[in-house]
Design an enzyme around this catalytic site. Structure first.
Site, PDB file in Angstrom:
ATOM      1  N   ASP B   8      -3.889  -9.217  -3.045  1.00  0.00           N
ATOM      2  CA  ASP B   8      -3.790  -7.962  -2.318  1.00  0.00           C
ATOM      3  C   ASP B   8      -3.215  -8.262  -0.922  1.00  0.00           C
ATOM      4  OD1 ASP B   8      -4.421  -5.222  -1.439  1.00  0.00           O
ATOM      5  OD2 ASP B   8      -5.996  -6.196  -0.264  1.00  0.00           O
ATOM      6  N   TYR B  10      -3.125  -5.736   2.261  1.00  0.00           N
ATOM      7  CA  TYR B  10      -3.778  -5.171   3.448  1.00  0.00           C
ATOM      8  C   TYR B  10      -5.251  -5.554   3.519  1.00  0.00           C
ATOM      9  CZ  TYR B  10       0.479  -2.367   3.544  1.00  0.00           C
ATOM     10  OH  TYR B  10       1.790  -1.967   3.561  1.00  0.00           O
ATOM     11  N   ARG B  39      -7.664   3.231   9.345  1.00  0.00           N
ATOM     12  CA  ARG B  39      -7.849   2.499   8.089  1.00  0.00           C
ATOM     13  C   ARG B  39      -8.821   3.234   7.155  1.00  0.00           C
ATOM     14  NH1 ARG B  39      -6.054  -0.510   3.883  1.00  0.00           N
ATOM     15  NH2 ARG B  39      -7.582  -2.025   3.141  1.00  0.00           N
ATOM     16  N   SER B 114       0.164  -4.760  -4.161  1.00  0.00           N
ATOM     17  CA  SER B 114      -0.387  -3.898  -3.120  1.00  0.00           C
ATOM     18  C   SER B 114      -0.258  -2.431  -3.485  1.00  0.00           C
ATOM     19  CB  SER B 114       0.398  -4.164  -1.825  1.00  0.00           C
ATOM     20  OG  SER B 114       0.082  -3.221  -0.828  1.00  0.00           O
ATOM     21  N   ASN B 115      -1.108  -1.609  -2.899  1.00  0.00           N
ATOM     22  CA  ASN B 115      -0.927  -0.161  -2.975  1.00  0.00           C
ATOM     23  C   ASN B 115       0.224   0.308  -2.084  1.00  0.00           C
ATOM     24  OD1 ASN B 115      -2.790   0.690  -4.903  1.00  0.00           O
ATOM     25  ND2 ASN B 115      -4.463   0.844  -3.412  1.00  0.00           N
TER      26      ASN B 115
END
Lengths: 219, 219
Positions: B8, B10, B39, B114-115
């Site tokens: 991942d 972030y 966030r 990642s998203n």
């Protein structure tokens, strides 16, 4: 023409943080912090379970969130405390204006629609001062999918047998009011905590500080 | 036998809170608070959009979360500040051990999943000191469904063409490591913030304080 007023329960009719007193009995001076983490984690867990496609009922999620909240606040949760705190969730306080407002809306069909499983939401309503005003209690457990997914609101709509445009839905929870508006219910956001408007491409139809606003609502 | 190490981005490789300095330039002494809300809201919004079936890419979600964070902290976000802060998200700091660890794992296939949409995640990797070590960058935007839904991890697996049992996935985010474990990846939770273990019926295979733990990992 609105045919049913549908209310979320936790945070909207009932103050989830009324468990803080019972938390304080077991964990002096940490009740506020534990209650906060408990609610945050409860939300986090049912969102997460819905996303992972691992549905478990709200009472299990709430229990797991309580256990996490105690660990996160460095306290040991004994079995007796766990049972008492879970029991406290069946006896939450109504927000102060709720009974008075519902008593004045008694010519409408009044419904509760909650993510709470029946073992949680039914006793909560039954033991409260508003049980006489509530015509129907619906749980997302009936479809085993949590609000704010469309399938949950669709389930409620089917149970009511009313067009979605004829349902006015109330919640204090931003994610819930967004989900309901996205599905197509009419919506009144009960913004009890004075939160900013969401930065989303869907918005509630009206916003009130508390349920008293409903008394001036007109179709 | 693990054939790919999938990270991942972030919070795991990159410190999302390194935007706090840029936030402080525009909003003195409020950088920390704004970065935190930013966030939290970013997570909240992509969970919510996924649940509501209203996918929008991560750059839009991140921008909307920034606007919300500024409102929630009572500051006015001018266009120029918005652009600079969004740009700061393309230049996040790596956590300090990341480059050294990845350089020692260079005999493995190293992948970022990642998203983040490509317009966010590609420049972030390209401009960083680890770009030379990364064999592949995958975005959940390729399937327009966010982690932690199974469809997102399935997409990554299909792109890699590797059995899911042969993929070791790393994330610092509890919801991400839970989702990956639930889907069937092998998992190492990079628990940078010393969080308690989740109270869920799925758990990561191993837990490390930071990526250095991977150097002792054996199949």
């Amino acid at each position: 023409m609105v045919k049913a007023l549908v209310f979320d329960a936790y945070g909207t009719l009932f103050d989830v943080h009324s468990v803080r007193e019972k938390c304080n009995e077991w964990f002096p001076e940490q009740g506020e912090a534990i209650s906060q983490t408990w609610r945050e984690k409860q939300l986090n867990y049912f969102f997460l379970r819905q996303l992972m496609e691992r549905y478990e009922p709200f009472d299990q999620v709430t229990r797991e969130a309580l256990r996490y909240a105690c660990k996160a606040n460095d306290v040991t949760l004994r079995d007796e405390a766990e049972e008492e705190l879970m029991e406290a969730y069946l006896n939450l306080d109504l927000f102060e204006e709720v009974e008075e407002v519902l008593s004045q809306l008694n010519d409408k069909k009044l419904v509760v629609f909650s993510n709470g499983s029946p073992v949680m939401i039914d006793p909560l309503i039954d033991r409260s001062d508003i049980s006489g005003y509530i015509d129907d209690v619906l749980s997302a457990d009936g479809v085993k999918q949590y609000k704010p997914v469309p399938a949950a609101y669709y389930y409620a709509q089917q149970e009511l047998g009313i067009e979605k445009e004829d349902i006015l839905f109330m919640s204090s929870n931003p994610w819930d009011i967004s989900g309901a508006a996205s599905f197509g219910f009419r919506t009144a956001w009960i913004n009890r905590n004075g939160l900013p408007k969401e930065e989303l491409d869907i918005q509630p139809e009206v916003e009130y500080e508390n349920l008293k606003g409903l008394l001036e609502w007109r179709d």
